[in-house]
Design an enzyme around this catalytic site. Structure first.
Site, mmCIF file in Angstrom:
data_model
loop_
_atom_site.group_PDB
_atom_site.id
_atom_site.type_symbol
_atom_site.label_atom_id
_atom_site.label_comp_id
_atom_site.label_asym_id
_atom_site.label_seq_id
_atom_site.Cartn_x
_atom_site.Cartn_y
_atom_site.Cartn_z
ATOM 1 N N ARG A 45 28.968 23.198 37.128
ATOM 2 C CA ARG A 45 28.504 22.017 37.871
ATOM 3 C C ARG A 45 27.114 22.233 38.440
ATOM 4 O O ARG A 45 26.285 21.322 38.493
ATOM 5 C CB ARG A 45 29.494 21.672 38.986
ATOM 6 C CG ARG A 45 30.786 21.083 38.442
ATOM 7 C CD ARG A 45 31.781 20.807 39.538
ATOM 8 N NE ARG A 45 31.231 19.936 40.571
ATOM 9 C CZ ARG A 45 31.790 19.798 41.778
ATOM 10 N NH1 ARG A 45 32.880 20.490 42.088
ATOM 11 N NH2 ARG A 45 31.260 18.996 42.657
ATOM 12 N N HIS A 101 30.264 17.874 52.925
ATOM 13 C CA HIS A 101 31.059 18.791 52.108
ATOM 14 C C HIS A 101 30.247 19.968 51.579
ATOM 15 O O HIS A 101 30.649 20.607 50.612
ATOM 16 C CB HIS A 101 31.704 18.024 50.940
ATOM 17 C CG HIS A 101 32.745 17.053 51.407
ATOM 18 N ND1 HIS A 101 33.174 15.992 50.638
ATOM 19 C CD2 HIS A 101 33.432 16.970 52.566
ATOM 20 C CE1 HIS A 101 34.102 15.312 51.312
ATOM 21 N NE2 HIS A 101 34.272 15.882 52.478
ATOM 22 N N GLY A 124 29.383 4.064 46.410
ATOM 23 C CA GLY A 124 29.833 4.964 45.345
ATOM 24 C C GLY A 124 30.894 5.947 45.776
ATOM 25 O O GLY A 124 30.879 7.109 45.356
HETATM 26 C C1 BV8 Z 1 40.425 18.267 56.069
HETATM 27 C C2 BV8 Z 1 33.870 19.305 47.711
HETATM 28 C C3 BV8 Z 1 41.597 18.980 57.921
HETATM 29 C C4 BV8 Z 1 34.504 20.046 46.597
HETATM 30 C C5 BV8 Z 1 35.473 17.636 48.293
HETATM 31 C C6 BV8 Z 1 46.953 18.523 52.073
HETATM 32 C C7 BV8 Z 1 46.402 19.773 52.293
HETATM 33 C C8 BV8 Z 1 45.173 19.920 52.876
HETATM 34 C C9 BV8 Z 1 44.440 18.808 53.215
HETATM 35 C C10 BV8 Z 1 44.980 17.577 52.952
HETATM 36 C C11 BV8 Z 1 46.222 17.415 52.411
HETATM 37 N N1 BV8 Z 1 46.466 16.093 52.297
HETATM 38 C C12 BV8 Z 1 45.414 15.383 52.725
HETATM 39 C C13 BV8 Z 1 44.516 16.261 53.139
HETATM 40 C C14 BV8 Z 1 43.226 15.925 53.630
HETATM 41 C C15 BV8 Z 1 42.319 16.282 52.499
HETATM 42 C C16 BV8 Z 1 42.349 15.225 51.477
HETATM 43 O O1 BV8 Z 1 41.665 14.261 51.607
HETATM 44 N N2 BV8 Z 1 43.095 15.451 50.407
HETATM 45 C C17 BV8 Z 1 43.076 14.492 49.337
HETATM 46 C C18 BV8 Z 1 43.525 15.196 48.058
HETATM 47 C C19 BV8 Z 1 43.983 13.340 49.721
HETATM 48 N N3 BV8 Z 1 41.050 16.430 53.108
HETATM 49 C C20 BV8 Z 1 40.633 17.660 53.308
HETATM 50 O O2 BV8 Z 1 41.216 18.653 52.948
HETATM 51 C C21 BV8 Z 1 39.326 17.745 54.075
HETATM 52 N N4 BV8 Z 1 39.532 18.592 55.182
HETATM 53 O O3 BV8 Z 1 41.082 17.267 56.069
HETATM 54 O O4 BV8 Z 1 40.554 19.213 56.986
HETATM 55 C C22 BV8 Z 1 41.849 20.248 58.527
HETATM 56 C C23 BV8 Z 1 41.799 20.303 59.898
HETATM 57 C C24 BV8 Z 1 42.061 21.502 60.480
HETATM 58 C C25 BV8 Z 1 42.338 22.616 59.704
HETATM 59 C C26 BV8 Z 1 42.358 22.549 58.310
HETATM 60 C C27 BV8 Z 1 42.117 21.346 57.702
HETATM 61 C C28 BV8 Z 1 38.259 18.349 53.199
HETATM 62 C C29 BV8 Z 1 38.042 17.454 52.011
HETATM 63 C C30 BV8 Z 1 36.833 17.929 51.265
HETATM 64 C C31 BV8 Z 1 37.232 18.190 49.837
HETATM 65 N N5 BV8 Z 1 36.036 18.491 49.076
HETATM 66 N N6 BV8 Z 1 34.376 17.954 47.647
HETATM 67 C C32 BV8 Z 1 33.741 19.801 45.336
HETATM 68 O O5 BV8 Z 1 32.795 18.993 45.307
HETATM 69 O O6 BV8 Z 1 34.131 20.435 44.369
HETATM 70 S S1 BV8 Z 1 36.096 16.107 48.121
HETATM 71 C C33 BV8 Z 1 35.570 15.332 46.695
HETATM 72 O O7 BV8 Z 1 36.183 14.027 46.648
HETATM 73 C C34 BV8 Z 1 34.106 14.970 46.683
HETATM 74 O O8 BV8 Z 1 33.278 15.857 47.344
HETATM 75 C C35 BV8 Z 1 34.037 13.662 47.334
HETATM 76 O O9 BV8 Z 1 33.557 13.859 48.607
HETATM 77 C C36 BV8 Z 1 35.433 13.274 47.513
HETATM 78 C C37 BV8 Z 1 35.613 11.818 47.324
HETATM 79 O O10 BV8 Z 1 35.230 11.520 46.024
HETATM 80 P P1 BV8 Z 1 34.144 10.349 45.802
HETATM 81 O O11 BV8 Z 1 32.820 10.874 46.225
HETATM 82 O O12 BV8 Z 1 34.610 9.110 46.471
HETATM 83 O O13 BV8 Z 1 34.173 10.242 44.253
HETATM 84 P P2 BV8 Z 1 35.271 9.462 43.371
HETATM 85 O O14 BV8 Z 1 35.111 9.913 41.965
HETATM 86 O O15 BV8 Z 1 36.602 9.539 44.031
HETATM 87 O O16 BV8 Z 1 34.798 7.959 43.499
HETATM 88 C C38 BV8 Z 1 33.576 7.548 42.918
HETATM 89 C C39 BV8 Z 1 33.431 6.086 43.239
HETATM 90 O O17 BV8 Z 1 32.164 5.650 42.765
HETATM 91 C C40 BV8 Z 1 34.487 5.225 42.569
HETATM 92 O O18 BV8 Z 1 34.972 4.294 43.526
HETATM 93 C C41 BV8 Z 1 33.701 4.512 41.447
HETATM 94 O O19 BV8 Z 1 34.205 3.198 41.246
HETATM 95 C C42 BV8 Z 1 32.329 4.450 42.044
HETATM 96 N N7 BV8 Z 1 31.211 4.430 41.082
HETATM 97 C C43 BV8 Z 1 31.136 5.062 39.871
HETATM 98 N N8 BV8 Z 1 29.912 4.836 39.338
HETATM 99 C C44 BV8 Z 1 29.221 4.062 40.228
HETATM 100 C C45 BV8 Z 1 30.039 3.805 41.340
HETATM 101 N N9 BV8 Z 1 29.640 3.066 42.393
HETATM 102 C C46 BV8 Z 1 28.382 2.568 42.369
HETATM 103 N N10 BV8 Z 1 27.522 2.781 41.324
HETATM 104 C C47 BV8 Z 1 27.914 3.516 40.255
HETATM 105 N N11 BV8 Z 1 27.047 3.700 39.236
#
Ligand code: BV8
Length: 244
Positions: free
Chosen positions: A71, A120, A191
Site C-alpha cells: 500500500r 488513523h 468519500g
Molecule cells: C476504537 C487504518 C476504541 C488501517 C482504519 C471490536 C473490536 C475492536 C474495536 C471495535 C470492535 N467493534 C467495533 C469497534 C470499533 C472499531 C470499528 O469501527 N470496527 C469496525 C470493524 C466496525 N473502531 C476501532 O477499532 C477504532 N478504535 O474504537 O478504539 C478503544 C477505546 C479504548 C481502548 C481500545 C479501543 C479504530 C478504527 C481505526 C481502524 N483503522 N484504518 C488501515 O488503513 O489499514 S479504518 C479504515 O476504514 C480506514 O482507515 C477508514 O478510516 C475506515 C473507513 O473507511 P472509509 O474511509 O469510509 O472507506 P470505505 O471504503 O469504507 O468507504 C469509501 C466511501 O467512499 C464509500 O462510501 C464510497 O461510496 C465512497 N466513494 C468511492 N469513490 C468515491 C467515493 N465518494 C466520493 N467520490 C469518489 N470518487
C-alpha cells in the site's frame, strides 16, 4: 455539473467555521483502492481482522508488514486529485477550516492543505512497540529472522504508525477534531462509508450541535439521512465545482 441548492451555497457563503471529514473515497480518483468497494476495495480481497489489527501483526508480522509495504508503494505512485486540491483551495478563503482525515496517504498535505488532522495515522511513518517513531527507511534495522525490519533504538519489530482496529485514536488529534465539529457552522463528510467509529461519529456530532451537514459520496451511505444535503457523485468532480 448540476446547479447546487441555493441553501447550500448560502450556508457556504456565510460559514465562518467549516469541519471536513474525508475517507478513502476522496483518494479513489488518485488510484488508491477504497476499503469497502466490492470490486476494488482492499477489504474485498481480505478482511480487516486479518490485517489491520494488533492481533494480526502478532500472528503474522510479515503478512501485515508486506500488505502495508504494497500500500505504501501505491500511495507513493499516487498524486492528489482535483478533490484534494479543491479542499486546499477552500482553506484559503474560509476563516476557520478544519480538515480531518481517516486516510493515511498524505494526499491532502501533498495538495497543499495545512494542519491536516490524521485520525488513523500515516502509512509513511513506522514505529516500534515502544512507540519509537522511525521516519527514515535507511534507519530501519534489517531482520532476516521474521522478515520485518527492527527499531534502531530497541530492536523491537517495526510496524506502520497507523491506528488498527481495536486501537485507540490519537487523543489530542481526536479531541481537536471533535471540538472543531462541535463549533462548525457547516460539516462535510466526503468519500466515507461512515462505518468505523469513532471517526464516523464526528459529522453526526457536528450536526447535533447545529452544523449544516453535507455528504459528498458516489453512493448512498447509512449516514446519508443525517445530512441536510447529499451531493451524489465523485468528489473529484463535485468539489472543484463547489470551490470555484
Ligand atoms: C476504537 C487504518 C476504541 C488501517 C482504519 C471490536 C473490536 C475492536 C474495536 C471495535 C470492535 N467493534 C467495533 C469497534 C470499533 C472499531 C470499528 O469501527 N470496527 C469496525 C470493524 C466496525 N473502531 C476501532 O477499532 C477504532 N478504535 O474504537 O478504539 C478503544 C477505546 C479504548 C481502548 C481500545 C479501543 C479504530 C478504527 C481505526 C481502524 N483503522 N484504518 C488501515 O488503513 O489499514 S479504518 C479504515 O476504514 C480506514 O482507515 C477508514 O478510516 C475506515 C473507513 O473507511 P472509509 O474511509 O469510509 O472507506 P470505505 O471504503 O469504507 O468507504 C469509501 C466511501 O467512499 C464509500 O462510501 C464510497 O461510496 C465512497 N466513494 C468511492 N469513490 C468515491 C467515493 N465518494 C466520493 N467520490 C469518489 N470518487
Amino acid at each position: 455539473m448540476a446547479k447546487f441548492p441555493e441553501e447550500l451555497l448560502q450556508r457556504l457563503r456565510q460559514a465562518e467555521r467549516i469541519a471536513i471529514l474525508t475517507g478513502a473515497g476522496i483518494s479513489a480518483e488518485s488510484g488508491i483502492p477504497t476499503f469497502r468497494d466490492a470490486q476494488t476495495g482492499f477489504w474485498s480481497r481480505m478482511k480487516p481482522e486479518d490485517l489491520a489489527t494488533p492481533e494480526a501483526f502478532e500472528r503474522n508480522p510479515k503478512l501485515v508488514w508486506d500488505w502495508y509495504a504494497y500500500r505504501r508503494d501505491l500511495v507513493a505512485q499516487a498524486s492528489p486529485n482535483a478533490g484534494h486540491y479543491a479542499l486546499a483551495k477552500m482553506a484559503k478563503h474560509v476563516p476557520h477550516l478544519t480538515l480531518i482525515t481517516q486516510n493515511v496517504d498524505s494526499l491532502h498535505q501533498r495538495a497543499g492543505s495545512p494542519n491536516v488532522l490524521e485520525l488513523h495515522g500515516n502509512i509513511d511513518r513506522v514505529k516500534c512497540s515502544k512507540e519509537h517513531v522511525v521516519i527514515e527507511q535507511s534507519a530501519w534495522l534489517p531482520d532476516d529472522e521474521v522478515g520485518v525490519p527492527r527499531c534502531p533504538r530497541c530492536q523491537a519489530l517495526l510496524r506502520p504508525d497507523i491506528v488498527w482496529f481495536g486501537e485507540v485514536l490519537p487523543t489530542k488529534t481526536f479531541n481537536h477534531a471533535k471540538a472543531a465539529c462541535i463549533q462548525a457552522d457547516v460539516v462535510f463528510s466526503i468519500g466515507t462509508s461512515g462505518l468505523v467509529p469513532p471517526a464516523a461519529t464526528l459529522p453526526v456530532t457536528a450536526i447535533e450541535h447545529g452544523a449544516y451537514g453535507i455528504e459528498v459520496n458516489t453512493d448512498q451511505t447509512y449516514l446519508s439521512d443525517t445530512f441536510e444535503c447529499c451531493l451524489r457523485g465523485a468528489s473529484g468532480i463535485i468539489l472543484p465545482a463547489l470551490v470555484k
